[in-house]
Structures are given as C-alpha cells and as structure tokens.
Enzyme design. Structure first.
Site, PDB file in Angstrom:
ATOM      1  N   VAL A 268       6.284  -0.954 -16.128  1.00  0.00           N
ATOM      2  CA  VAL A 268       7.117  -0.537 -17.252  1.00  0.00           C
ATOM      3  C   VAL A 268       6.773  -1.343 -18.507  1.00  0.00           C
ATOM      4  O   VAL A 268       6.661  -0.785 -19.595  1.00  0.00           O
ATOM      5  CB  VAL A 268       8.621  -0.658 -16.905  1.00  0.00           C
ATOM      6  CG1 VAL A 268       9.496  -0.305 -18.108  1.00  0.00           C
ATOM      7  CG2 VAL A 268       8.967   0.249 -15.731  1.00  0.00           C
ATOM      8  N   CYS A 269       6.563  -2.649 -18.349  1.00  0.00           N
ATOM      9  CA  CYS A 269       6.215  -3.491 -19.501  1.00  0.00           C
ATOM     10  C   CYS A 269       4.886  -3.058 -20.103  1.00  0.00           C
ATOM     11  O   CYS A 269       4.746  -2.982 -21.329  1.00  0.00           O
ATOM     12  CB  CYS A 269       6.155  -4.963 -19.101  1.00  0.00           C
ATOM     13  SG  CYS A 269       7.747  -5.626 -18.566  1.00  0.00           S
ATOM     14  N   GLY A 270       3.920  -2.769 -19.253  1.00  0.00           N
ATOM     15  CA  GLY A 270       2.626  -2.314 -19.742  1.00  0.00           C
ATOM     16  C   GLY A 270       2.744  -1.023 -20.531  1.00  0.00           C
ATOM     17  O   GLY A 270       2.150  -0.881 -21.602  1.00  0.00           O
TER      18      GLY A 270
ATOM     19  N   MET B 120       4.571  -1.797 -24.000  1.00  0.00           N
ATOM     20  CA  MET B 120       3.704  -2.442 -24.982  1.00  0.00           C
ATOM     21  C   MET B 120       2.605  -1.486 -25.454  1.00  0.00           C
ATOM     22  O   MET B 120       2.261  -1.473 -26.641  1.00  0.00           O
ATOM     23  CB  MET B 120       3.108  -3.727 -24.412  1.00  0.00           C
ATOM     24  CG  MET B 120       4.132  -4.821 -24.089  1.00  0.00           C
ATOM     25  SD  MET B 120       5.149  -5.347 -25.485  1.00  0.00           S
ATOM     26  CE  MET B 120       6.764  -4.748 -24.978  1.00  0.00           C
TER      27      MET B 120
END
Length: 164
Positions: free
Chosen positions: A49-51, A54
C-alpha cells in the site's frame, strides 16, 4: 522517548523538524516556508500500500507543482532504506527518515502507532506560513489517494482553485 502529542489541529502551526533526506543531508520543514507543503506519513517502505501511495504522488507531481507545493514522505525507515526504495520506485520527492530517535516527528504530529512502532498513514497540508490547513488519517491498509490533498491545495490557491 517523548509521549505522543495530539495531532496539530487545522489552524495551528505545524511542528518544525529536521530529518535526514539522505544519509548525509537533512531537510527542515522551516526551510520550505513560502510554499505549501504536503506531509505524507506512511508505515513502511516496501509495503504494497505504501509503495502504491508514494507512486501515485510521484505520478501527480505536475499537479502538486501547479500549486507550488512540495511533497514529502515520512516514515520510521532509515535513510539507506529510503534511498533504495526511492531509486526502485523512481520517486522524485524527498523521503525523510524519522529513524532516530525512532518516530520522534511522528509522535509530535500525533501519528505514531504503538506497539507497532510505525507511523500511521496520515496526510497534512501546510500553508506557506507553516500553518496546518488540512489533515487526514487513513486506515493503514488503505491508500488515501490524493483527492483530499488536491482539494486542500486548491483552497489555498489565491485564485481559489480556478484551473489554468
């Protein structure tokens, strides 16, 4: 380790900080005065999810630039981890390491998660004078997208969001 603070409310000054943007360089929030800043706290480099989150902000850099806004990602990962993550994802905005003391800036913004020891997925839009104008905390497993950020930046625009 300092206790976590409450999230700064809309209309309050954003807590200043200085964090590593690379292993040998730092960036302070106060250095960015004069333009809006988007702070994107996130749990960890390399998580799916973070990837995606960003990468989305990276794709939307032309929109953020239209508002003269600087986007900054912040997590408790170290600067070497950020460097590898940014290179792999071809990110064109700084990732700051809230690494040591771990989570100090996340705590000051009221978005540090115990006992996990990570930042929450939280967004702050700070105006050119350093005042919080919008914030949002998303569940860790959900990408908050960018609509709220862009609406907040439009509200700061001197033309009140008129598109050019």
């Amino acid at each position: 380790m300092p206790e976590a603070s409450a999230m700064p409310a809309v209309g309050e000054p954003a807590p200043d900080f200085t964090l590593h943007s690379t292993p040998d360089q730092t960036l302070s929030l106060s250095q960015l005065r004069g333009h809006p800043v988007v702070l994107a706290f996130y749990p960890a480099d390399w998580s799916p999810v973070c990837g995606d989150q960003m990468a989305l902000y990276n794709e939307l850099m032309p929109e953020f630039r239209r508002f003269h806004a600087t986007v900054i990602g912040i997590s408790v990962d170290g600067p070497w981890c950020h460097a590898a993550f940014a290179l792999d994802r071809k990110l064109h905005f700084p990732l700051l390491a809230d690494f040591e003391p771990k989570g100090e800036v996340s705590r000051r913004y009221g978005v540090y998660q115990l006992p996990e020891g990570i930042s929450e997925r939280a967004l702050f839009v700070i105006d050119a004078e350093g005042i919080v104008r919008w914030s949002y905390v998303s569940p860790s497993g959900i990408n908050p997208g960018a609509d709220g950020i862009l609406e907040a930046l439009e509200a700061l625009s001197p033309t009140n969001g008129a598109r050019s």
